[in-house]
Design a protein around this motif. Sequence first.
Motif, PDB file in Angstrom:
ATOM      1  N   GLU A 508      28.991  -9.242   3.289  1.00 55.03           N
ATOM      2  CA  GLU A 508      28.239 -10.572   3.724  1.00 55.03           C
ATOM      3  C   GLU A 508      28.079 -11.537   2.597  1.00 55.03           C
ATOM      4  OE1 GLU A 508      23.839 -11.992   5.507  1.00 55.03           O
ATOM      5  OE2 GLU A 508      24.043  -9.873   4.076  1.00 55.03           O
ATOM      6  N   ASP A 509      28.298 -12.546   2.606  1.00 58.04           N
ATOM      7  CA  ASP A 509      28.120 -14.048   1.766  1.00 58.04           C
ATOM      8  C   ASP A 509      26.640 -13.790   1.783  1.00 58.04           C
ATOM      9  OD1 ASP A 509      27.791 -16.298   0.478  1.00 58.04           O
ATOM     10  OD2 ASP A 509      29.618 -17.076   1.267  1.00 58.04           O
ATOM     11  N   ASP A 510      26.109 -13.518   0.649  1.00 56.35           N
ATOM     12  CA  ASP A 510      24.585 -13.688   0.405  1.00 56.35           C
ATOM     13  C   ASP A 510      24.091 -15.029   0.531  1.00 56.35           C
ATOM     14  OD1 ASP A 510      24.233 -10.744   0.424  1.00 56.35           O
ATOM     15  OD2 ASP A 510      24.702 -10.612  -1.608  1.00 56.35           O
ATOM     16  N   ALA A 511      24.972 -15.692  -0.213  1.00 59.38           N
ATOM     17  CA  ALA A 511      24.582 -17.346  -0.382  1.00 59.38           C
ATOM     18  C   ALA A 511      24.269 -17.979   0.756  1.00 59.38           C
ATOM     19  CB  ALA A 511      25.383 -17.973  -1.472  1.00 59.38           C
ATOM     20  N   ARG A 512      25.404 -17.805   1.800  1.00 54.68           N
ATOM     21  CA  ARG A 512      25.514 -18.800   3.043  1.00 54.68           C
ATOM     22  C   ARG A 512      25.435 -18.263   4.638  1.00 54.68           C
ATOM     23  NH1 ARG A 512      29.813 -23.521   1.787  1.00 54.68           N
ATOM     24  NH2 ARG A 512      31.194 -21.541   1.072  1.00 54.68           N
ATOM     25  N   GLY A 513      25.457 -16.675   4.154  1.00 58.58           N
ATOM     26  CA  GLY A 513      25.547 -16.080   5.463  1.00 58.58           C
ATOM     27  C   GLY A 513      27.214 -15.911   6.100  1.00 58.58           C
ATOM     28  N   GLY A 514      27.369 -15.043   6.843  1.00 64.66           N
ATOM     29  CA  GLY A 514      28.648 -14.621   7.493  1.00 64.66           C
ATOM     30  C   GLY A 514      29.232 -13.719   6.725  1.00 64.66           C
ATOM     31  N   ARG A 546      26.964  -9.438  16.853  1.00 62.48           N
ATOM     32  CA  ARG A 546      26.634  -8.936  18.116  1.00 62.48           C
ATOM     33  C   ARG A 546      26.058  -7.597  17.936  1.00 62.48           C
ATOM     34  NH1 ARG A 546      31.108  -9.149  22.046  1.00 62.48           N
ATOM     35  NH2 ARG A 546      31.544  -7.035  21.141  1.00 62.48           N
ATOM     36  N   ALA A 547      26.657  -6.640  17.307  1.00 63.12           N
ATOM     37  CA  ALA A 547      26.448  -5.207  16.920  1.00 63.12           C
ATOM     38  C   ALA A 547      25.183  -5.124  16.069  1.00 63.12           C
ATOM     39  CB  ALA A 547      27.644  -4.461  16.339  1.00 63.12           C
ATOM     40  N   LEU A 548      25.215  -6.015  15.070  1.00 66.29           N
ATOM     41  CA  LEU A 548      23.727  -5.939  14.127  1.00 66.29           C
ATOM     42  C   LEU A 548      22.695  -6.537  14.961  1.00 66.29           C
ATOM     43  CD1 LEU A 548      25.340  -7.553  10.922  1.00 66.29           C
ATOM     44  CD2 LEU A 548      24.440  -5.071  11.174  1.00 66.29           C
ATOM     45  N   ALA A 549      22.846  -7.295  15.825  1.00 69.60           N
ATOM     46  CA  ALA A 549      21.513  -7.787  16.662  1.00 69.60           C
ATOM     47  C   ALA A 549      21.133  -6.614  17.437  1.00 69.60           C
ATOM     48  CB  ALA A 549      22.094  -9.185  17.467  1.00 69.60           C
ATOM     49  N   SER A 550      21.966  -6.021  18.154  1.00 68.66           N
ATOM     50  CA  SER A 550      21.671  -4.745  18.992  1.00 68.66           C
ATOM     51  C   SER A 550      20.972  -3.588  18.258  1.00 68.66           C
ATOM     52  CB  SER A 550      22.858  -4.119  19.944  1.00 68.66           C
ATOM     53  OG  SER A 550      23.346  -5.114  20.666  1.00 68.66           O
ATOM     54  N   LEU A 551      21.647  -3.195  17.071  1.00 64.44           N
ATOM     55  CA  LEU A 551      21.261  -2.185  16.247  1.00 64.44           C
ATOM     56  C   LEU A 551      19.904  -2.497  15.600  1.00 64.44           C
ATOM     57  CD1 LEU A 551      21.717   0.764  15.256  1.00 64.44           C
ATOM     58  CD2 LEU A 551      22.870  -0.386  13.168  1.00 64.44           C
ATOM     59  N   GLY A 552      19.871  -3.771  15.090  1.00 63.93           N
ATOM     60  CA  GLY A 552      18.487  -4.357  14.376  1.00 63.93           C
ATOM     61  C   GLY A 552      17.419  -4.309  15.411  1.00 63.93           C
ATOM     62  N   ALA A 553      17.614  -4.503  16.485  1.00 66.03           N
ATOM     63  CA  ALA A 553      16.501  -4.510  17.540  1.00 66.03           C
ATOM     64  C   ALA A 553      16.099  -2.957  17.708  1.00 66.03           C
ATOM     65  CB  ALA A 553      16.938  -5.287  18.909  1.00 66.03           C
ATOM     66  N   LEU A 554      17.242  -1.972  18.160  1.00 64.62           N
ATOM     67  CA  LEU A 554      16.839  -0.805  18.455  1.00 64.62           C
ATOM     68  C   LEU A 554      16.298  -0.096  17.250  1.00 64.62           C
ATOM     69  CD1 LEU A 554      17.481   1.359  20.531  1.00 64.62           C
ATOM     70  CD2 LEU A 554      19.574   1.891  19.105  1.00 64.62           C
ATOM     71  N   ASP A 562      18.630 -10.610  10.594  1.00 65.00           N
ATOM     72  CA  ASP A 562      18.768 -11.759  10.026  1.00 65.00           C
ATOM     73  C   ASP A 562      20.117 -11.991   9.543  1.00 65.00           C
ATOM     74  OD1 ASP A 562      17.512 -14.017   8.180  1.00 65.00           O
ATOM     75  OD2 ASP A 562      18.404 -13.059   6.628  1.00 65.00           O
ATOM     76  N   ALA A 563      20.979 -10.826   9.303  1.00 65.50           N
ATOM     77  CA  ALA A 563      22.176 -11.137   8.900  1.00 65.50           C
ATOM     78  C   ALA A 563      23.049 -11.438   9.991  1.00 65.50           C
ATOM     79  CB  ALA A 563      22.881  -9.941   8.408  1.00 65.50           C
ATOM     80  N   ALA A 564      22.507 -11.063  11.248  1.00 67.92           N
ATOM     81  CA  ALA A 564      23.572 -11.552  12.453  1.00 67.92           C
ATOM     82  C   ALA A 564      23.164 -13.005  12.609  1.00 67.92           C
ATOM     83  CB  ALA A 564      22.812 -10.663  13.813  1.00 67.92           C
ATOM     84  N   ARG A 565      21.882 -13.625  12.520  1.00 68.87           N
ATOM     85  CA  ARG A 565      21.595 -14.820  12.861  1.00 68.87           C
ATOM     86  C   ARG A 565      22.234 -15.688  11.743  1.00 68.87           C
ATOM     87  NH1 ARG A 565      16.248 -12.709  12.987  1.00 68.87           N
ATOM     88  NH2 ARG A 565      15.563 -12.507  15.216  1.00 68.87           N
ATOM     89  N   ARG A 566      22.495 -15.320  10.438  1.00 70.15           N
ATOM     90  CA  ARG A 566      22.972 -16.077   9.488  1.00 70.15           C
ATOM     91  C   ARG A 566      24.347 -16.182   9.772  1.00 70.15           C
ATOM     92  NH1 ARG A 566      21.182 -16.220   3.971  1.00 70.15           N
ATOM     93  NH2 ARG A 566      22.980 -14.722   3.334  1.00 70.15           N
ATOM     94  N   ALA A 567      25.212 -14.983  10.238  1.00 68.80           N
ATOM     95  CA  ALA A 567      26.661 -15.090  10.406  1.00 68.80           C
ATOM     96  C   ALA A 567      26.862 -16.022  11.485  1.00 68.80           C
ATOM     97  CB  ALA A 567      26.981 -13.601  10.825  1.00 68.80           C
ATOM     98  N   VAL A 568      26.277 -16.221  12.678  1.00 67.34           N
ATOM     99  CA  VAL A 568      26.477 -17.113  13.799  1.00 67.34           C
ATOM    100  C   VAL A 568      26.240 -18.309  13.248  1.00 67.34           C
ATOM    101  CG1 VAL A 568      25.601 -17.736  16.024  1.00 67.34           C
ATOM    102  CG2 VAL A 568      25.851 -15.349  15.580  1.00 67.34           C
ATOM    103  N   ALA A 569      25.100 -18.494  12.580  1.00 65.03           N
ATOM    104  CA  ALA A 569      25.056 -20.041  12.062  1.00 65.03           C
ATOM    105  C   ALA A 569      25.820 -20.619  10.988  1.00 65.03           C
ATOM    106  CB  ALA A 569      23.682 -20.221  11.382  1.00 65.03           C
ATOM    107  N   ARG A 570      26.499 -19.595  10.132  1.00 62.50           N
ATOM    108  CA  ARG A 570      27.473 -20.063   9.442  1.00 62.50           C
ATOM    109  C   ARG A 570      28.755 -20.655  10.189  1.00 62.50           C
ATOM    110  NH1 ARG A 570      29.503 -18.425   4.162  1.00 62.50           N
ATOM    111  NH2 ARG A 570      30.973 -20.192   3.630  1.00 62.50           N
ATOM    112  N   PHE A 571      28.838 -20.307  11.305  1.00 64.04           N
ATOM    113  CA  PHE A 571      30.098 -20.851  12.330  1.00 64.04           C
ATOM    114  C   PHE A 571      29.532 -21.840  12.964  1.00 64.04           C
ATOM    115  CE2 PHE A 571      31.674 -16.849  10.863  1.00 64.04           C
ATOM    116  CZ  PHE A 571      33.059 -17.118  10.296  1.00 64.04           C
ATOM    117  N   GLY A 572      28.372 -22.420  13.046  1.00 66.80           N
ATOM    118  CA  GLY A 572      27.712 -23.389  13.912  1.00 66.80           C
ATOM    119  C   GLY A 572      28.393 -24.685  14.003  1.00 66.80           C
TER     120      GLY A 572
END
Length: 677
Positions: A508-514, A546-554, A562-572
């Motif tokens: 993970e890019d801790d500074a900017r996500g993704g 996608r996998a982190l979102a599922s596992l994070g909820a489970l 949070d990492a899943a959200r940051r990864a998607v936003a990095r490519f917004g």
Amino acid sequence: MNRLAGASSPYLRQHADNPVDWQPWDDEALALARTLDRPILLSIGYAACHWCHVMAHESFEDDDVARAMNGAFVNIKVDREERPDLDRIYQAAHALLTRRSGGWPLTMFLTPSGAPYFAGTYFPRRGRHGLPGFLDLLPRVADAYREKGEAIAEQGERLAEAMRTLEPGDGAAVSRGAADAALAGLKHAFDPEWGGFGGAPKFPHPFELDFCLRAGARGDDEAMRIVTTTLDRMAEGGIHDHLRGGFCRYSVDAEWSIPHFEKMLYDNGPLLALYAETALATGEARYAEVARGIVAWLASEMRADDGAFFSSLDADSEGEEGKFYVWSVAEVRAALDADAYAITGLHYGLDGPPNFEGHGWHLRVVRPLDEVARTLGLAAAEAEARLARAKERLLDVRSRRIRPGLDDKVLTSWNALAIAGLSRASRALSEPSWDDMAEAAVDALRRTVWCDGRLYATRRGGEPALPAYLDDYAFLLDALVERMQCRFRASDHAWAIELAGALLDRFEDDARGGFWFTSHDHPALFHRTMPGHDNATPSGNGVAARALASLGALAGDVRALDAARRAVARFGPSIARSPGGYSTLLEAHGDLERPPTQVILVPAPGSAAATSWRDALRAAYRPDLQVFLVDPASAPPALVKGAIPRQGARAWVCRGTTCLPPVDTLAELEASVATRA
């Protein structure tokens, strides 16, 4: 001195007897280039690649070419399947240097520091058809390094800067309407007659089709037509192996007639899931039959003794592309009786002109079987039985031919795609034996490529090699999430949590996500990539999110969510500029915006009620529903969210980190799921 004999890659070992002094990409080879102050000739290919074989026979086996290569360069041979990090970098560099798309074999000339200064793909030994001859090119490229060092250094700096601009910058929220724009682009590119997107050459694009299938399930009939038309035409075409099952890598024409004959594991895992889930979504048995053919191919030709899967089958046999698969009419007539030939000849068009290089027939459906049955005055069931017997006989005859080469390395990321495909197909078509195959492959990977908390990218035999890449971690994490919905094992849940932690710590890019494609401790290369676009395999960032979102909820893992959200936003911003090609990231975005419903089922001791509830929930195609049937005796405490039922079963219906009160009947469960839809 040629150093490839001990390589883990079958592709590299194919070149061990070349007169070229091939080196693997390692510290020794790079140090040699610096010590000798020689440019590097980097050749990237893979075992199933037809044009790689052609260039090898024409040039790398030739003494004159080898002499020119050995005298002026440090020659490095790379298997792109083992080193996708290098392939990604130098394919991008090729595109920038030549303004053309790349491919394999990729031929790059580098400074000793790894900076590209000249690029190409296939070169014939002597110039022809507008292509420069390799033997003529080599001295000119070597002279350029010696004579134009300052200009080459300046070009390298500009190229490095240009490649940095290709990576995503600061992130931003994915724009409203991005998914609609991506779907509109797919509709525009769709070929309504033959299916698929665009013209020749035509690739399957399973991730874009999965995106369309989800839209179709939400009521978009046009999106569903894209899926069904494409899957029908592919199944009828020559890209589909009508005798053994499975799909070749792509079609050289727009009609799916003649493939490039290599068969890759990474295509067939996602296509298996797609055909099985389309069967569930439409109720059409023909898609289920194609899925069963893919599994038959995996089981019969691609499995290692321990249950893991090999990488690919070659396009060539006996030095000719497609020779294993192509027929003459005389061969088919000799193999079949008159009744069987009558069906087969009409169905596959053997009464027409040859479709392969003017002299052979590659099997593809020319007349639908029901039309053939009417022509011959046969009942549909009898025509189906005769064709099945004919295919079995032809497969037996074909099995005695000299087979294409098998690349028997086990790649973690490709195995994960196959595991996920088997798991999804198992649920869609109620085939528990397919989940048994997926489970065996998971266990084989855990024993061989997971060592001391680190994942490895490949193995040959039982020996792991090469630190894993983003795709290895992300695809395997996703596969474990899919497997837990088939048969929940506490060991898989624990491994998924370990993998997620390692993914976050190392990529993970801790500074900017993704997520970077290579880990933080990976040896430094000319460039570091952060892939978001789907290609032949899905986006590692999209699958990770996608996998982190599922596992994070489970698992209630806020860091993973949070990492899943940051990864998607990095490519917004990237998605906003060009939404096409980001199907996996857009699916991840959708899952984060509207999390899938997760159902935790807990059975009472000795009761089968939970199993019947699970099966009832699976009876329809619901991509936004995940069902986990857990054993309260072994499941993690966080999953058993209350008292264990004394009889029947109990279910918790959750979305994201919020759960409804438990329910104790199937009717209540279905009502709770409906309220979350």
